[in-house]
Design an enzyme around this catalytic site. Structure first.
Site, PDB file in Angstrom:
ATOM      1  N   ASP A  30     -11.305   2.935   4.096  1.00  0.00           N
ATOM      2  CA  ASP A  30     -11.715   1.534   4.010  1.00  0.00           C
ATOM      3  C   ASP A  30     -13.239   1.418   3.953  1.00  0.00           C
ATOM      4  O   ASP A  30     -13.772   0.359   3.599  1.00  0.00           O
ATOM      5  CB  ASP A  30     -11.220   0.759   5.244  1.00  0.00           C
ATOM      6  CG  ASP A  30     -10.080  -0.203   4.911  1.00  0.00           C
ATOM      7  OD1 ASP A  30      -9.888  -0.496   3.707  1.00  0.00           O
ATOM      8  OD2 ASP A  30      -9.405  -0.650   5.843  1.00  0.00           O
TER       9      ASP A  30
ATOM     10  N   LYS B 201       0.834  -1.203   0.000  1.00  0.00           N
ATOM     11  CA  LYS B 201       0.000   0.000   0.000  1.00  0.00           C
ATOM     12  C   LYS B 201       0.869   1.253   0.000  1.00  0.00           C
ATOM     13  O   LYS B 201       0.636   2.190  -0.759  1.00  0.00           O
ATOM     14  CB  LYS B 201      -0.921  -0.003   1.230  1.00  0.00           C
ATOM     15  CG  LYS B 201      -2.099  -0.953   1.084  1.00  0.00           C
ATOM     16  CD  LYS B 201      -2.851  -1.177   2.383  1.00  0.00           C
ATOM     17  CE  LYS B 201      -3.906  -2.257   2.181  1.00  0.00           C
ATOM     18  NZ  LYS B 201      -4.543  -2.712   3.415  1.00  0.00           N
TER      19      LYS B 201
ATOM     20  N   GLN C 157      -4.864  -1.336   9.585  1.00  0.00           N
ATOM     21  CA  GLN C 157      -4.771  -2.682   9.007  1.00  0.00           C
ATOM     22  C   GLN C 157      -5.412  -3.717   9.941  1.00  0.00           C
ATOM     23  O   GLN C 157      -5.072  -3.786  11.124  1.00  0.00           O
ATOM     24  CB  GLN C 157      -3.295  -3.023   8.740  1.00  0.00           C
ATOM     25  CG  GLN C 157      -3.070  -4.338   8.050  1.00  0.00           C
ATOM     26  CD  GLN C 157      -3.621  -4.371   6.615  1.00  0.00           C
ATOM     27  OE1 GLN C 157      -3.466  -3.434   5.855  1.00  0.00           O
ATOM     28  NE2 GLN C 157      -4.289  -5.451   6.275  1.00  0.00           N
TER      29      GLN C 157
END
Ligand code: NDP
Length: 296
Positions: free
Chosen positions: A121, A54, A98
């Site tokens: 997200d 990422k 994460q």
């Protein structure tokens, strides 16, 4: 029929190029550089690989990447304090924590402490509610990537019968909401669904997000249907490690009209959509028009 392969790797490269163009424009015309902060707690090897990837792709499209690596025993208070700092940092437009988090941390509490406008997200309860009510939201990256590929292949999805196999909060449910938003007739299947083969056989669009290697055989697929395989399963075959999806690719490709491979299908689209979401969040927070074709 031999299915057309939907090349997620090539599509993701196109999305990243679009994002990079828009980022360059933002810098030149507005003096703004989008920034993505990624928070990793602990040393889960798979998570470390994702976070590295990422960060690398964020920088490649011209954005700023801020990586925060915390010890596995970080307290909830310390993690929440970091998120509060990032929420208030004007250089940070997107925040991603994460998952999975170590067991002693409450994932729901942590995710819901992220400013919804920076929740790239799309897991914050506010964004889930906005998506469910058809309002502008941050959309979870994997389903957004699937939607982009479906729209690219079909144009309009209106009136199509879609089945989503899997009802998780990160893939199945938001995927179903997005397909409903595009006027599909949507069935959500799960482990208690009766006669799954029959349900799948009726579908023009099949999205498989289960996590069971090759569980959908070709003879469940309606002739000419579009198959989006979200599953990523590591198996051993002929003494070698291999990645396979939730769909039996070889037999499904003989009946489908189009199909995503694993690897090289949905997977690469997920990070591309994370970058697209960060750009969208940056544009929204600065009152600028949203990038076209990169949102739901
Ligand atoms: P979850 O384990 O959270 O959800 C799996 C879903 O599948 C559940 O709703 C479960 O039903 C359902 N299910 C399990 N067994 C069956 C069955 N026999 N028949 C029908 N449905 C069943 O998984 P995720 O949604 O997080 O992930 C799904 C897959 O997608 C995994 O392989 C994961 O690795 C992959 N993935 C890929 C991403 C990418 O970037 N390409 C991103 C995220 C995930 P129930 O609710 O009843 O238990």
């Amino acid at each position: 029929m031999v299915a057309q392969v939907i090349d997620g790797k090539a599509f993701a490269a196109k999305v990243r190029a679009q994002v990079a163009d828009q980022v360059a424009k933002l810098k030149e015309e507005n003096g703004i550089t989008p920034g993505l902060a990624v928070v990793l707690v602990g040393e889960d090897p798979a998570s470390q690989v994702y976070v590295r990837s990422k960060g690398k792709q964020t920088v490649e499209v011209g954005m700023n990447s801020y990586e925060h690596k915390l010890d596995a025993d970080t307290s909830e208070d310390d993690l929440l304090a970091l998120i509060d700092k990032l929420n208030n940092d004007p250089a940070v437009h997107g925040i991603l924590v994460q998952l999975p988090l170590p067991k002693h941390l409450n994932e729901d509490l942590v995710i819901n402490s992220i400013d919804p406008a920076k929740d790239v997200d799309g897991f914050h309860i506010s964004n889930v509610g906005l998506l469910g009510t058809g309002q502008k939201s941050m959309v979870p990256c994997t389903p957004l990537g699937c939607l982009m590929m479906l729209r690219d292949y079909h144009g309009s999805l209106s009136g199509m019968d879609a089945v989503v196999i899997g009802r998780s909060n990160i893939v199945g449910k938001p995927m179903a909401q997005l397909l409903l938003g595009d006027s599909c007739t949507v069935t959500i299947a799960h482990s208690r669904t009766k006669d799954l083969p029959d349900v799948v056989r009726r579908a023009d669009i099949v999205v498989a997000a289960v996590g069971r290697p090759e569980m959908v055989p070709g003879d469940w697929i309606k002739e000419g249907a579009t198959v989006i395989d979200v599953g990523i399963n590591r198996i051993e075959r002929d003494g070698k490690n291999k990645l396979v999806g939730d769909v039996d690719y070889a037999s499904a490709a003989e009946r489908a009209g189009a199909i995503t491979p694993v690897p090289g299908g949905v997977g690469p689209m997920t990070i591309a959509c994370l970058l697209a979401n960060t750009l969208t969040a940056c544009c929204r927070s600065n009152g600028l028009p949203e990038p076209e074709g990169l949102t739901a």
